[in-house]
Design an enzyme around this catalytic site. Structure first.
Site, PDB file in Angstrom:
ATOM      1  N   HIS A 117       0.789  -1.082   0.184  1.00 40.78           N
ATOM      2  CA  HIS A 117      -0.004   0.175   0.183  1.00 40.78           C
ATOM      3  C   HIS A 117       0.859   1.341  -0.095  1.00 40.78           C
ATOM      4  CE1 HIS A 117      -2.611   2.945   1.795  1.00 40.78           C
ATOM      5  NE2 HIS A 117      -3.817   2.327   1.612  1.00 40.78           N
ATOM      6  N   CYS A 166      -4.601   2.694  -3.712  1.00 38.84           N
ATOM      7  CA  CYS A 166      -3.590   3.077  -2.944  1.00 38.84           C
ATOM      8  C   CYS A 166      -2.499   1.933  -3.225  1.00 38.84           C
ATOM      9  CB  CYS A 166      -3.658   3.242  -1.750  1.00 38.84           C
ATOM     10  SG  CYS A 166      -4.869   4.612  -1.254  1.00 38.84           S
ATOM     11  N   LYS A 172     -10.265  -0.581  10.959  1.00 36.05           N
ATOM     12  CA  LYS A 172     -10.608  -1.768   9.949  1.00 36.05           C
ATOM     13  C   LYS A 172     -10.875  -2.973  10.818  1.00 36.05           C
ATOM     14  CE  LYS A 172      -7.009  -0.108   6.573  1.00 36.05           C
ATOM     15  NZ  LYS A 172      -7.768   0.589   5.494  1.00 36.05           N
ATOM     16  N   ASP A 231       3.448  -4.627   7.868  1.00 39.40           N
ATOM     17  CA  ASP A 231       2.158  -3.845   7.792  1.00 39.40           C
ATOM     18  C   ASP A 231       1.094  -5.087   7.885  1.00 39.40           C
ATOM     19  OD1 ASP A 231      -0.265  -2.604   6.845  1.00 39.40           O
ATOM     20  OD2 ASP A 231       0.903  -1.820   5.252  1.00 39.40           O
ATOM     21  N   GLN A 277      -4.367  -5.436   6.997  1.00 40.50           N
ATOM     22  CA  GLN A 277      -5.445  -6.177   6.413  1.00 40.50           C
ATOM     23  C   GLN A 277      -5.235  -7.574   7.013  1.00 40.50           C
ATOM     24  OE1 GLN A 277      -7.580  -5.270   4.450  1.00 40.50           O
ATOM     25  NE2 GLN A 277      -6.814  -3.278   3.970  1.00 40.50           N
TER      26      GLN A 277
HETATM   27  N1  7TS Z   1      -1.401  -0.808   4.933  1.00 42.64           N
HETATM   28  C1  7TS Z   1      -2.571  -1.730   4.046  1.00 42.64           C
HETATM   29  C2  7TS Z   1      -2.192  -2.874   3.747  1.00 42.64           C
HETATM   30  C3  7TS Z   1      -3.737  -0.988   3.947  1.00 42.64           C
HETATM   31  O1  7TS Z   1      -4.796  -1.783   3.166  1.00 42.64           O
HETATM   32  C4  7TS Z   1      -4.017   0.213   4.319  1.00 42.64           C
HETATM   33  C5  7TS Z   1      -5.241   0.893   3.902  1.00 42.64           C
HETATM   34  C6  7TS Z   1      -3.065   0.971   4.844  1.00 42.64           C
HETATM   35  C7  7TS Z   1      -1.792   0.523   4.886  1.00 42.64           C
HETATM   36  C8  7TS Z   1      -3.399   2.301   5.434  1.00 42.64           C
HETATM   37  O2  7TS Z   1      -4.355   2.370   6.518  1.00 42.64           O
HETATM   38  P1  7TS Z   1      -4.598   3.629   7.297  1.00 42.64           P
HETATM   39  O3  7TS Z   1      -5.510   3.280   8.112  1.00 42.64           O
HETATM   40  O4  7TS Z   1      -3.555   4.516   7.618  1.00 42.64           O
HETATM   41  O5  7TS Z   1      -5.285   4.478   6.067  1.00 42.64           O
HETATM   42  N2  7TS Z   1      -6.232   0.337   2.778  1.00 42.64           N
HETATM   43  C9  7TS Z   1      -7.206   0.885   2.216  1.00 42.64           C
HETATM   44  C10 7TS Z   1      -7.686   0.209   1.380  1.00 42.64           C
HETATM   45  O6  7TS Z   1      -7.411  -0.893   0.899  1.00 42.64           O
HETATM   46  N3  7TS Z   1      -8.789   0.944   0.756  1.00 42.64           N
HETATM   47  O7  7TS Z   1      -9.030   2.005   1.801  1.00 42.64           O
HETATM   48  C11 7TS Z   1      -7.818   2.082   2.341  1.00 42.64           C
END
Ligand code: 7TS
Length: 400
Positions: free
Chosen positions: A117, A357, A219, A193, A196
């Site tokens: 990401h 992303c 999430k 990371d 997910q």
């Molecule tokens: N890493 C992964 C693998 C992610 O899927 C996401 C967010 C992030 C980092 C960042 O997370 P945040 O909470 O800091 O925003 N992924 C997604 C997505 O797949 N669609 O919207 C956000």
């Protein structure tokens, strides 16, 4: 998984006169009333700044905030002082990139993967100005990580390996324990990371052996605005704080400061107390259901949705690795992913479309965008049937 849906008020919503079918859980999940009520209760009965007051409210707020830290530690099999609260996964990864900015030097290398990401790519690009090289591990045809390639990229020059445990596009679950060993054998720090993975599978940081793991509370049924960073004690002690100010200090003098102990040395200023406490309620909820039950339910849904999607002519699933999570991305020949998402929305079905992303991965796959359905504990087979029927409707509209 019976009777879970009644805990989520938003699932009663109608969209365009249809029942909401929420399949955008990889972006953020919906919240049960237990989480919503916990936040209301905090502001109604306990609100105060933490770590500062001798008064009752401050003590109550501090206690609940710190209790969420202990719950998070237990959830990951970590020690309580190994959990740092941030804003989201992105901030957790930035904390690490800023902290190692001073120590990495020209010629050092960071190994990532092509399925990362943006939040696990862009912060590391900052290090390029110091002469640090970023290297990207490739994927195999089924969307699994090419471990042979990773082994070739990781050398004595590698200072950091930072890889996602589960891809938000391909769904692939990476062998983090194995990758950690490769990183550590070369003397590199291993960062995971977990944005997910942690919401969807049991993650035991001591078993993985990684140095750091970043993820987001929103999430996994928690409120937005709460990120988590696990760092093993030694690794957390070894890095400098990213944000500086109140609460992260032991002593401040005119020209110098002594940092607070871990983990508080990373939590400068007034934190997001209400939402951290709300996240604690989300962990309670998940623990009550049981992570194993969540995993089993998602595996059933994922198997079912893939079985339903495979026969659709012109539809390609991106990521068919055997070890996968429940995010399923696909392309429909002759139809732009935004059109797929728009037509699905008209039927009350929420999916995500776009580059998700993950633009370097899109380039690698040779597409500019994809459509993605992603699932969680409250989703049902009936919702998948609606998704599949609606994809057929999209095909009819576009005559593909
Ligand atoms: N890493 C992964 C693998 C992610 O899927 C996401 C967010 C992030 C980092 C960042 O997370 P945040 O909470 O800091 O925003 N992924 C997604 C997505 O797949 N669609 O919207 C956000």
């Amino acid at each position: 998984m019976k009777n879970i849906r009644k805990d989520f008020p938003i699932l009663k919503r109608k969209i365009n006169g249809k029942d909401l079918v929420y399949l955008d859980n990889a972006a953020t999940t919906q919240k049960p009333f237990q989480v919503i009520e916990k936040i209301t209760d905090y502001y109604s009965n306990h609100n105060a700044n933490i770590h500062r007051g001798i008064h009752r409210l401050s003590e109550e707020a501090t206690e609940e905030y710190e209790e969420t830290r202990s719950k998070t530690a237990k959830f990951l099999n970590a020690n309580t002082n190994e959990i740092v609260f941030t804003k989201n996964t992105t901030e957790s990864l930035n904390l690490l990139a800023y902290s190692v900015f001073r120590t990495l030097k020209k010629g050092d290398e960071i190994v990532l993967s092509i399925m990362e990401h943006h939040s696990n790519i862009v912060p590391w690009q900052m290090l390029i100005e110091k002469g640090v090289k970023l290297k990207f591990t490739d994927i195999n045809g089924d969307g699994s990580l090419n471990i042979n390639h990773l082994e070739k990229l990781v050398t004595k020059k590698t200072k950091i390996v930072s890889i996602t445990q589960t891809s938000n596009v391909l769904g692939t679950v990476n062998p983090i324990k194995e990758i950690t060993k490769i990183a550590h054998d070369a003397g590199a720090i291993m960062i995971v990371d977990g944005a997910q993975s942690v919401p969807h599978m049991s993650v035991n940081v001591k078993k993985l052996g990684c140095d750091f793991l970043a993820f987001s509370g929103h999430k996994m049924l928690g409120p937005m605005g709460v990120g988590l960073l696990y760092g093993c004690e030694d690794s957390l002690r070894n890095i400098t704080p990213f944000l500086r100010g109140g609460d992260m200090i032991k002593e401040v003098h005119q020209q110098e400061t002594v940092w607070n102990d871990i983990p508080w040395k990373f939590e400068a200023g007034t934190p997001n107390v209400a939402d951290v406490i709300g996240f604690g309620a989300a962990l309670d909820y998940i623990n009550k259901i049981g992570m194993n039950n969540i995993e089993t339910h998602e595996k059933m849904l994922t198997k079912y949705v893939i079985q339903q999607l495979i026969p659709i002519k012109g539809l390609t699933i991106h990521g068919t690795s055997r070890k996968r999570g429940s995010a399923v991305s696909f392309s429909l020949a002759g139809v732009h992913p935004h059109d797929v998402a728009t037509i699905l929305d008209s039927e009350g079905i929420a999916i995500r479309s776009g580059h998700l992303c993950a633009q370097p991965l899109m380039e690698r796959l040779g597409v500019s965008a994809v459509s993605r359905a992603s699932f969680y504990l409250y989703n049902t087979k009936e919702e998948i049937n609606k998704l599949v029927n609606c994809i057929e409707k999209v095909k009819n509209i576009f005559r593909v």
